[in-house]
Design a protein around this motif. Sequence first.
Motif, PDB file in Angstrom:
ATOM      1  N   VAL A 168       0.847  -1.200   0.000  1.00 14.58           N
ATOM      2  CA  VAL A 168       0.000   0.000   0.000  1.00 14.58           C
ATOM      3  C   VAL A 168       0.883   1.251   0.000  1.00 14.58           C
ATOM      4  O   VAL A 168       0.694   2.168  -0.806  1.00 14.58           O
TER       5      VAL A 168
ATOM      6  N   VAL B 206      -7.964  -1.326  -0.907  1.00 12.54           N
ATOM      7  CA  VAL B 206      -8.225  -0.125  -0.100  1.00 12.54           C
ATOM      8  C   VAL B 206      -9.473   0.559  -0.645  1.00 12.54           C
ATOM      9  O   VAL B 206      -9.546   0.883  -1.834  1.00 12.54           O
TER      10      VAL B 206
ATOM     11  N   ALA C 227      -9.561  -0.983   4.693  1.00 13.05           N
ATOM     12  CA  ALA C 227      -8.573  -1.688   3.868  1.00 13.05           C
ATOM     13  C   ALA C 227      -8.317  -3.086   4.409  1.00 13.05           C
ATOM     14  O   ALA C 227      -8.382  -3.325   5.619  1.00 13.05           O
TER      15      ALA C 227
ATOM     16  N   ILE D  48     -11.692   5.324   5.508  1.00 17.40           N
ATOM     17  CA  ILE D  48     -11.013   4.268   4.743  1.00 17.40           C
ATOM     18  C   ILE D  48     -11.282   2.913   5.381  1.00 17.40           C
ATOM     19  O   ILE D  48     -11.337   2.785   6.614  1.00 17.40           O
TER      20      ILE D  48
ATOM     21  N   ALA E 224      -5.090   3.512   6.192  1.00 15.70           N
ATOM     22  CA  ALA E 224      -5.184   2.196   5.539  1.00 15.70           C
ATOM     23  C   ALA E 224      -4.442   1.158   6.384  1.00 15.70           C
ATOM     24  O   ALA E 224      -4.938   0.039   6.588  1.00 15.70           O
TER      25      ALA E 224
ATOM     26  N   SER F 164      -6.495   0.290   9.362  1.00 21.94           N
ATOM     27  CA  SER F 164      -7.649  -0.513   8.977  1.00 21.94           C
ATOM     28  C   SER F 164      -7.250  -1.958   8.671  1.00 21.94           C
ATOM     29  O   SER F 164      -7.954  -2.898   9.039  1.00 21.94           O
TER      30      SER F 164
END
Length: 333
Positions: free
Chosen positions: A161, A200, A185, A183, A317, A320
């Motif tokens: 990412v 994502v 992800a 977000i 991200a 997450s």
Amino acid sequence: MGVIGYGYWGPNIVRNFSSVDGIQVVAVSDRSPDMLKKAKKAYPALEVSTDPNSILDSGTIDAVAVITPVFTHFDLAKKALENGKHVFVEKPFTLTVGQAEELVDLADKKHLKIMVDHTFLFTGAVKKIKELMDAGALGKLYYYDSMRVNLGLFQHDINVVWDLAPHDLSVMDYLIKEKPVAISATGEVHYNGFEDIAYVTVYCEKNVIAHFNVNWLSPVKVRTTLLGGDKKMLLWNDLEADEKVKIYDKGVEVKSRENVYDLLVSYRSGDAWIPRVDQIEALKLEANYFVDCVTNDKTPINDGHAGLRIVRMLEAASESIKGKGKLVEFQGN
Ligand SMILES: NC(=O)c1ccc[n+]([C@@H]2O[C@H](COP(=O)([O-])OP(=O)(O)OC[C@H]3O[C@@H](n4cnc5c(N)ncnc54)[C@H](O)[C@@H]3O)[C@@H](O)[C@H]2O)c1
């Protein structure tokens, strides 16, 4: 300008900054003497050193390009700013939001420029898409959907990412007006302790949704982005040589909404067209733009604030992914 980092990407920076007017690359630093040998062979007039302080402490260098791995960006950029130098820094800008904020504040206080190398903003394709979107060609935007997958190159310090998504997040940040608000992800680790595949999803204002598929384990290289609006839909395939951007007059029209059983959806399938896209090397345009911003005191489109917005999404991200797709909302912008 002094350039710190002459690995894979550094030579492209030196070549492009050396080719534009108004700036001269005078020194390169890299920890590896082998890399310095290569630099010296290509540019015999360059001063080279394994110590980045030879550039950071120089009394004659006005700008520093930081082309090293991300975990070094903050310390190098901070020292450059403290010593009164403008900074061109690679993506991703920093490892944390806190670091990015500190650099932005420091540059503001010192009246210095930060430019983050969001290279794709300077490609002919993205410039053309921006022009079309600003003219309202797609209508009301519904979604942004991108796929950036290939085999490798595995990074040693960051996951897929942080390696690949900065490109797409920076393009989205530039193209769309709707601000990201949250977000979610997911990703998985298979080899070296970092996620090598990830999905994502970015939720934006006004029910615009964006999705990014990044993967180092794909048998084929894919670089496609779809943007869908109520008037038109757009496909950007960055691997196409000539026809990178296509606009489709396709869409959906709902005729009746009185009750759900009366919903009459008709599909519009009109012409497609291919706009002309400039083929000038993005980094060359970006190097010119850096000189323009510094000498004419302009705020770059890819300034420290833009870098910070991308790092904020990357940090969210990561959080997450740890929570298996937990929704992470943003604070600030
Ligand atoms: N904009 C783009 O399209 C693009 C493409 C590739 C890489 N990048 C970015 O460029 C940066 C560098 O990536 P790369 O692929 O060139 O990495 P790399 O590992 O190939 O090269 C980095 C070089 O920096 C040197 N180095 C590391 N720390 C140093 C320090 N403190 N002082 C001096 N030299 C140091 C290393 O010896 C190495 O030669 C990363 O942030 C990466 O994300 C951007």
